[in-house]
Design a protein around this motif. Structure first.
Motif, PDB file in Angstrom:
ATOM      1  N   ALA A 142      76.292 107.109  -2.719  1.00 15.10           N
ATOM      2  CA  ALA A 142      76.734 106.622  -4.032  1.00 15.10           C
ATOM      3  C   ALA A 142      76.317 105.180  -4.262  1.00 15.10           C
ATOM      4  O   ALA A 142      77.108 104.359  -4.713  1.00 15.10           O
ATOM      5  CB  ALA A 142      78.256 106.774  -4.165  1.00 15.10           C
ATOM      6  N   LEU A 143      75.064 104.880  -3.945  1.00 13.03           N
ATOM      7  CA  LEU A 143      74.594 103.500  -4.019  1.00 13.03           C
ATOM      8  C   LEU A 143      73.614 103.272  -5.162  1.00 13.03           C
ATOM      9  O   LEU A 143      73.799 102.355  -5.969  1.00 13.03           O
ATOM     10  CB  LEU A 143      73.941 103.106  -2.692  1.00 13.03           C
ATOM     11  CG  LEU A 143      73.359 101.693  -2.611  1.00 13.03           C
ATOM     12  CD1 LEU A 143      74.440 100.647  -2.829  1.00 13.03           C
ATOM     13  CD2 LEU A 143      72.653 101.486  -1.270  1.00 13.03           C
ATOM     14  N   ALA A 144      72.560 104.086  -5.249  1.00 13.75           N
ATOM     15  CA  ALA A 144      71.522 103.878  -6.263  1.00 13.75           C
ATOM     16  C   ALA A 144      70.694 105.150  -6.359  1.00 13.75           C
ATOM     17  O   ALA A 144      70.825 106.066  -5.530  1.00 13.75           O
ATOM     18  CB  ALA A 144      70.634 102.692  -5.879  1.00 13.75           C
ATOM     19  N   ASP A 145      69.810 105.220  -7.388  1.00 10.86           N
ATOM     20  CA  ASP A 145      68.940 106.389  -7.464  1.00 10.86           C
ATOM     21  C   ASP A 145      67.893 106.312  -6.361  1.00 10.86           C
ATOM     22  O   ASP A 145      67.692 105.277  -5.720  1.00 10.86           O
ATOM     23  CB  ASP A 145      68.335 106.563  -8.855  1.00 10.86           C
ATOM     24  CG  ASP A 145      67.315 105.490  -9.224  1.00 10.86           C
ATOM     25  OD1 ASP A 145      66.803 104.796  -8.329  1.00 10.86           O
ATOM     26  OD2 ASP A 145      67.021 105.364 -10.424  1.00 10.86           O
ATOM     27  N   LEU A 146      67.216 107.429  -6.123  1.00  8.13           N
ATOM     28  CA  LEU A 146      66.338 107.540  -4.963  1.00  8.13           C
ATOM     29  C   LEU A 146      65.199 106.530  -4.998  1.00  8.13           C
ATOM     30  O   LEU A 146      64.839 105.954  -3.965  1.00  8.13           O
ATOM     31  CB  LEU A 146      65.785 108.967  -4.872  1.00  8.13           C
ATOM     32  CG  LEU A 146      64.879 109.254  -3.679  1.00  8.13           C
ATOM     33  CD1 LEU A 146      65.597 108.978  -2.359  1.00  8.13           C
ATOM     34  CD2 LEU A 146      64.380 110.694  -3.726  1.00  8.13           C
ATOM     35  N   ASP A 147      64.622 106.305  -6.163  1.00  7.14           N
ATOM     36  CA  ASP A 147      63.514 105.363  -6.283  1.00  7.14           C
ATOM     37  C   ASP A 147      63.923 103.972  -5.794  1.00  7.14           C
ATOM     38  O   ASP A 147      63.208 103.334  -5.016  1.00  7.14           O
ATOM     39  CB  ASP A 147      63.052 105.303  -7.742  1.00  7.14           C
ATOM     40  CG  ASP A 147      61.851 104.395  -7.934  1.00  7.14           C
ATOM     41  OD1 ASP A 147      60.865 104.547  -7.200  1.00  7.14           O
ATOM     42  OD2 ASP A 147      61.901 103.531  -8.817  1.00  7.14           O
ATOM     43  N   TYR A 173      69.845 115.371  -8.285  1.00  5.27           N
ATOM     44  CA  TYR A 173      68.926 114.912  -7.246  1.00  5.27           C
ATOM     45  C   TYR A 173      67.476 115.319  -7.514  1.00  5.27           C
ATOM     46  O   TYR A 173      66.550 114.589  -7.167  1.00  5.27           O
ATOM     47  CB  TYR A 173      69.376 115.413  -5.869  1.00  5.27           C
ATOM     48  CG  TYR A 173      69.230 116.901  -5.648  1.00  5.27           C
ATOM     49  CD1 TYR A 173      68.039 117.447  -5.167  1.00  5.27           C
ATOM     50  CD2 TYR A 173      70.287 117.765  -5.907  1.00  5.27           C
ATOM     51  CE1 TYR A 173      67.915 118.805  -4.955  1.00  5.27           C
ATOM     52  CE2 TYR A 173      70.171 119.125  -5.711  1.00  5.27           C
ATOM     53  CZ  TYR A 173      68.981 119.639  -5.237  1.00  5.27           C
ATOM     54  OH  TYR A 173      68.858 120.989  -5.034  1.00  5.27           O
ATOM     55  N   ALA A 174      67.258 116.477  -8.136  1.00  2.71           N
ATOM     56  CA  ALA A 174      65.884 116.934  -8.385  1.00  2.71           C
ATOM     57  C   ALA A 174      65.142 115.964  -9.314  1.00  2.71           C
ATOM     58  O   ALA A 174      63.955 115.667  -9.100  1.00  2.71           O
ATOM     59  CB  ALA A 174      65.889 118.336  -8.976  1.00  2.71           C
ATOM     60  N   GLU A 175      65.830 115.469 -10.332  1.00  9.84           N
ATOM     61  CA  GLU A 175      65.220 114.500 -11.234  1.00  9.84           C
ATOM     62  C   GLU A 175      64.895 113.201 -10.499  1.00  9.84           C
ATOM     63  O   GLU A 175      63.848 112.580 -10.744  1.00  9.84           O
ATOM     64  CB  GLU A 175      66.159 114.213 -12.409  1.00  9.84           C
ATOM     65  CG  GLU A 175      66.408 115.412 -13.311  1.00  9.84           C
ATOM     66  CD  GLU A 175      67.377 115.083 -14.432  1.00  9.84           C
ATOM     67  OE1 GLU A 175      67.635 113.878 -14.670  1.00  9.84           O
ATOM     68  OE2 GLU A 175      67.878 116.023 -15.066  1.00  9.84           O
ATOM     69  N   GLU A 176      65.797 112.790  -9.591  1.00  6.99           N
ATOM     70  CA  GLU A 176      65.547 111.571  -8.824  1.00  6.99           C
ATOM     71  C   GLU A 176      64.335 111.731  -7.908  1.00  6.99           C
ATOM     72  O   GLU A 176      63.550 110.792  -7.731  1.00  6.99           O
ATOM     73  CB  GLU A 176      66.787 111.207  -8.007  1.00  6.99           C
ATOM     74  CG  GLU A 176      67.983 110.783  -8.851  1.00  6.99           C
ATOM     75  CD  GLU A 176      69.091 110.181  -8.002  1.00  6.99           C
ATOM     76  OE1 GLU A 176      68.774 109.579  -6.959  1.00  6.99           O
ATOM     77  OE2 GLU A 176      70.266 110.324  -8.391  1.00  6.99           O
ATOM     78  N   HIS A 181      58.666 110.296  -6.714  1.00  5.69           N
ATOM     79  CA  HIS A 181      57.299 110.679  -6.358  1.00  5.69           C
ATOM     80  C   HIS A 181      56.256 109.923  -7.183  1.00  5.69           C
ATOM     81  O   HIS A 181      55.071 109.929  -6.840  1.00  5.69           O
ATOM     82  CB  HIS A 181      57.110 112.187  -6.543  1.00  5.69           C
ATOM     83  CG  HIS A 181      57.513 112.976  -5.348  1.00  5.69           C
ATOM     84  ND1 HIS A 181      58.197 114.178  -5.426  1.00  5.69           N
ATOM     85  CD2 HIS A 181      57.352 112.735  -4.016  1.00  5.69           C
ATOM     86  CE1 HIS A 181      58.422 114.642  -4.215  1.00  5.69           C
ATOM     87  NE2 HIS A 181      57.919 113.786  -3.345  1.00  5.69           N
ATOM     88  N   GLY A 182      56.680 109.269  -8.239  1.00  8.41           N
ATOM     89  CA  GLY A 182      55.759 108.448  -9.006  1.00  8.41           C
ATOM     90  C   GLY A 182      55.335 107.180  -8.287  1.00  8.41           C
ATOM     91  O   GLY A 182      54.290 106.599  -8.600  1.00  8.41           O
ATOM     92  N   ARG A 183      56.165 106.735  -7.317  1.00 10.32           N
ATOM     93  CA  ARG A 183      55.850 105.485  -6.606  1.00 10.32           C
ATOM     94  C   ARG A 183      55.794 105.635  -5.095  1.00 10.32           C
ATOM     95  O   ARG A 183      55.351 104.717  -4.397  1.00 10.32           O
ATOM     96  CB  ARG A 183      56.897 104.411  -6.950  1.00 10.32           C
ATOM     97  CG  ARG A 183      56.827 103.871  -8.342  1.00 10.32           C
ATOM     98  CD  ARG A 183      57.386 102.464  -8.417  1.00 10.32           C
ATOM     99  NE  ARG A 183      58.758 102.371  -7.915  1.00 10.32           N
ATOM    100  CZ  ARG A 183      59.243 101.309  -7.273  1.00 10.32           C
ATOM    101  NH1 ARG A 183      58.458 100.274  -7.022  1.00 10.32           N
ATOM    102  NH2 ARG A 183      60.500 101.282  -6.880  1.00 10.32           N
ATOM    103  N   TRP A 184      56.252 106.783  -4.587  1.00  9.56           N
ATOM    104  CA  TRP A 184      56.401 106.915  -3.143  1.00  9.56           C
ATOM    105  C   TRP A 184      55.838 108.235  -2.639  1.00  9.56           C
ATOM    106  O   TRP A 184      55.891 109.252  -3.338  1.00  9.56           O
ATOM    107  CB  TRP A 184      57.878 106.825  -2.749  1.00  9.56           C
ATOM    108  CG  TRP A 184      58.555 105.600  -3.238  1.00  9.56           C
ATOM    109  CD1 TRP A 184      59.255 105.453  -4.409  1.00  9.56           C
ATOM    110  CD2 TRP A 184      58.579 104.325  -2.600  1.00  9.56           C
ATOM    111  NE1 TRP A 184      59.720 104.173  -4.524  1.00  9.56           N
ATOM    112  CE2 TRP A 184      59.322 103.449  -3.428  1.00  9.56           C
ATOM    113  CE3 TRP A 184      58.061 103.834  -1.396  1.00  9.56           C
ATOM    114  CZ2 TRP A 184      59.548 102.121  -3.103  1.00  9.56           C
ATOM    115  CZ3 TRP A 184      58.277 102.512  -1.064  1.00  9.56           C
ATOM    116  CH2 TRP A 184      59.020 101.669  -1.913  1.00  9.56           C
TER     117      TRP A 184
END
Length: 216
Positions: A142-147, A173-176, A181-184
């Motif tokens: 519960a800290l931040a989005d995956l990116d 989570y699927a959207e995250e 995947h756009g940066r990592w």
């Protein structure tokens, strides 16, 4: 000395000694939560299921002697629960990063009273790599989005190519994952939560930032 038989919490087994430590933590949490905001008020009355057992599954995905880094430890989830589990085997360590001084004080008290194997660092996450240079596993809840989480984790991933991240995620989570995947670039295993049907624990390895040309 023979240990007591284990007990089950939502299907997750712990020893009676660990259960006693968890009960000590739960009592302490309830006292401190009256004075400071440790978790969302709507979940405070469901402490065992929503927080303790939910955190317990993190350690049980990767038990044993590891160096853990818990980012944004807050009310102790999952960092304190991991530290309590490590106390049973007498090996491993958790570095809990929490910039809020009141919460950091609670975490230090919790480690002291439960005998958990860990230490608290009252620093910003962005500054934590200078204090805790190495680790095997990073956890966050519960800290931040995956990116953004991968941004936080990157300094340790650069230093340790075998680094593993274990991250709680809710129904979006699927959207995250798609956004990240756009940066990592990373390898991913999804573990279904033992608590919430729509939640998962993401096990992430091989974290590398994409350069501008490869992300097009």
């Amino acid at each position: 000395m023979q240990k007591s038989p284990g007990v089950a919490l939502n299907g997750l087994r712990v020893s009676r000694e660990t259960l006693q430590r968890l009960e000590t933590f739960a009592d302490l949490f309830s006292k401190w939560a009256k004075a400071i905001n440790l978790v969302a008020p709507s979940t405070k009355d469901d402490l065992w299921r929503r927080h303790i057992v939910d955190s317990l599954q993190i350690y049980q995905l990767c038990p044993g002697n590891h160096r853990w880094l818990d980012l944004g430890s807050g009310g102790g989830f999952p960092g304190i629960i991991t530290a309590i589990c490590l106390a049973e085997i007498g090996e491993g360590w958790v570095h809990l990063v929490e910039s809020n001084n009141k919460k950091a004080a609670f975490l230090r008290t919790a480690l002291l009273q439960t005998g958990g194997r860990g230490s608290v660092h009252a620093v910003r996450i962005e500054d934590a790599a200078a204090v805790v240079p190495d680790c095997d596993i990073v956890s966050a809840r519960a800290l931040a989005d995956l990116d953004l989480l991968l941004e936080y984790i990157e300094p340790w991933a650069i230093r340790n190519e075998n680094l593993k991240a274990l991250l709680h995620k809710g129904r979006d989570y699927a959207e995250e994952i798609d956004k990240a995947h756009g940066r990592w670039r990373f390898d991913l295993v999804k573990h279904e939560s033992v608590i919430e049907r729509d939640s998962v624990v993401l096990e992430i390895t091989g974290i590398k930032r994409l350069n501008a040309s490869s992300s097009r």
